[in-house]
Design an enzyme around this catalytic site. Structure first.
Site, PDB file in Angstrom:
ATOM      1  N   GLY A 173       0.651  -1.101   0.448  1.00  0.00           N
ATOM      2  CA  GLY A 173       0.090   0.348  -0.581  1.00  0.00           C
ATOM      3  C   GLY A 173       0.378   1.499   0.207  1.00  0.00           C
ATOM      4  O   GLY A 173       2.016   1.060  -0.132  1.00  0.00           O
ATOM      5  N   HIS A 192       4.935   2.272  -7.854  1.00  0.00           N
ATOM      6  CA  HIS A 192       4.333   0.588  -8.007  1.00  0.00           C
ATOM      7  C   HIS A 192       2.983   0.872  -9.112  1.00  0.00           C
ATOM      8  O   HIS A 192       2.378  -0.109  -9.527  1.00  0.00           O
ATOM      9  CB  HIS A 192       2.707   0.581  -6.725  1.00  0.00           C
ATOM     10  CG  HIS A 192       3.124   0.723  -5.456  1.00  0.00           C
ATOM     11  ND1 HIS A 192       3.790   1.967  -4.126  1.00  0.00           N
ATOM     12  CD2 HIS A 192       4.045  -0.284  -4.691  1.00  0.00           C
ATOM     13  CE1 HIS A 192       4.553   1.419  -3.606  1.00  0.00           C
ATOM     14  NE2 HIS A 192       4.649   0.006  -3.792  1.00  0.00           N
ATOM     15  N   VAL A 216      11.574   4.412 -10.870  1.00  0.00           N
ATOM     16  CA  VAL A 216      10.672   5.194 -10.895  1.00  0.00           C
ATOM     17  C   VAL A 216      11.433   6.232  -9.857  1.00  0.00           C
ATOM     18  O   VAL A 216      11.458   6.089  -8.844  1.00  0.00           O
ATOM     19  CB  VAL A 216       8.934   5.164 -10.954  1.00  0.00           C
ATOM     20  CG1 VAL A 216       8.477   6.912 -11.209  1.00  0.00           C
ATOM     21  CG2 VAL A 216       8.539   4.307 -11.421  1.00  0.00           C
ATOM     22  N   SER A 219       7.478   4.562  -0.765  1.00  0.00           N
ATOM     23  CA  SER A 219       6.846   4.963  -0.012  1.00  0.00           C
ATOM     24  C   SER A 219       7.116   5.782   1.784  1.00  0.00           C
ATOM     25  O   SER A 219       6.433   6.690   2.498  1.00  0.00           O
ATOM     26  CB  SER A 219       5.392   3.432   0.468  1.00  0.00           C
ATOM     27  OG  SER A 219       5.193   3.289  -0.265  1.00  0.00           O
ATOM     28  N   ARG A 220       8.483   5.092   2.031  1.00  0.00           N
ATOM     29  CA  ARG A 220       9.163   5.559   3.070  1.00  0.00           C
ATOM     30  C   ARG A 220       9.496   7.315   2.776  1.00  0.00           C
ATOM     31  O   ARG A 220      10.275   7.890   3.919  1.00  0.00           O
ATOM     32  CB  ARG A 220       9.894   4.543   3.598  1.00  0.00           C
ATOM     33  CG  ARG A 220       9.485   3.171   4.366  1.00  0.00           C
ATOM     34  CD  ARG A 220      10.890   2.657   5.107  1.00  0.00           C
ATOM     35  NE  ARG A 220      10.237   1.297   5.634  1.00  0.00           N
ATOM     36  CZ  ARG A 220      10.057   0.094   4.981  1.00  0.00           C
ATOM     37  NH1 ARG A 220      10.863   0.097   4.723  1.00  0.00           N
ATOM     38  NH2 ARG A 220       9.592  -0.721   6.864  1.00  0.00           N
TER      39      ARG A 220
END
Ligand code: PAF
Length: 287
Positions: free
Chosen positions: A31, A37, A176, A186-187
């Protein structure tokens, strides 16, 4: 888009595809989706009839001092993004169903899981390999997509698919990056502006290292250049290495070279890599 929150819901969502013999593609995620993603989801949309994206923050791949409790989560936004990408099934299993009480079995990865990221994060790759095996066994995809950004994870999963005859075609999509070169993760939300600038030095280090590998044909010099490029920008360097992309053993000029870097910007651990095809006479090409 079908939202499956249990194994039974997943089974019924995939039933028509299975009976009609359509190909199933899986993009496993935790997520907090970003453009990296979404590039995997688009590759899956183009490469499979039915696209499943899993969202599961897998507790088994976090160490005791890591950020499981604070890992970024934004389910509503993630589901909107997946809907926009015409995903067929979003699979959001619960921890209770993924790891029922008494669950003890896990996948043993071996040496590849103990070096570099595996040394910095003991148990991490066993957790990744175990959850990916479970997702493969639940979704039974023909093809699964992973990001090149997590190159060691990709190598671990490829090794595991071969070793355990899992019969899934594992495909990688390029990393990317932000405009300055920082690889999307995400972090990255943990980074302040200064840390984000320091984080961009990972990609600068990889490019400088690739140039040295090409011009001097010297692995040690390339590794030194990468370390220095990151240190100059104030990054707390963990490793800089040139390895074989499949085994992560030292690079021997017989294959493509994978340049790896890792370091900390503040409290955030950052990793990046660059695959190059060095040829002693012609220099290197980014793969
Ligand atoms: O790369 C990730 O997001 C995770 O490691 C994965 C593959 C979804 C397993 O939890």
């Amino acid at each position: 888009m079908n939202i499956a929150r249990s194994f039974a819901e997943l089974r019924s969502a995939l039933e028509p595809a299975r009976s009609e013999g359509r190909t199933v593609g899986l993009v496993p995620t935790m997520g907090a989706l970003h453009d990296g993603h979404l590039s995997l989801v688009r590759a899956a949309r183009a490469g499979a009839d039915v696209v499943v994206v899993s969202i599961f923050v897998n507790p088994r791949q976090f160490g005791p001092a890591e950020d499981l409790a604070t890992y970024p989560r934004n389910e509503a936004r993630d589901l909107d993004l997946l809907e926009d990408e015409r995903v067929d099934v979003a699979f959001l299993p619960s921890s209770e169903e993924m790891y029922p009480p008494g669950s003890t079995t896990s996948v043993v990865v071996g040496e590849l899981g103990e070096i570099f990221e595996g040394a910095a994060r003991p148990g991490h790759f066993a957790g990744v390999a175990t959850v990916v095996t479970k997702l493969f066994s639940l979704v039974r995809p023909d093809i699964a997509w992973f990001g090149q950004k997590d190159a060691q994870q990709l190598a671990v999963i490829r090794r595991m698919v071969t070793d355990l005859s899992l019969g899934v075609d594992v495909r990688a999509c390029p990393t990317v990056r932000e405009e300055g070169g920082l690889a999307l993760s995400s972090r990255n939300v943990y980074l302040d502006d200064a840390e984000r600038r320091r984080g961009a030095s990972l990609f600068a280090a990889l490019r400088a290292g690739a140039h040295v590998l090409e011009s001097e044909q010297n692995v040690a010099a390339a590794e030194k250049t990468m370390r220095e490029t990151m240190a100059v920008e104030g990054l707390d360097v963990d490793y800089a290495a040139v390895v074989d992309p499949d085994t992560f053993k030292p690079f021997e000029w017989e294959s493509a070279a994978l340049l790896l870097v890792a370091g900390r910007a503040g409290k955030t651990r950052l990793i990046d890599n660059l695959l190059v095809l060095p040829t002693p006479d012609r220099g290197s090409t980014e793969a």
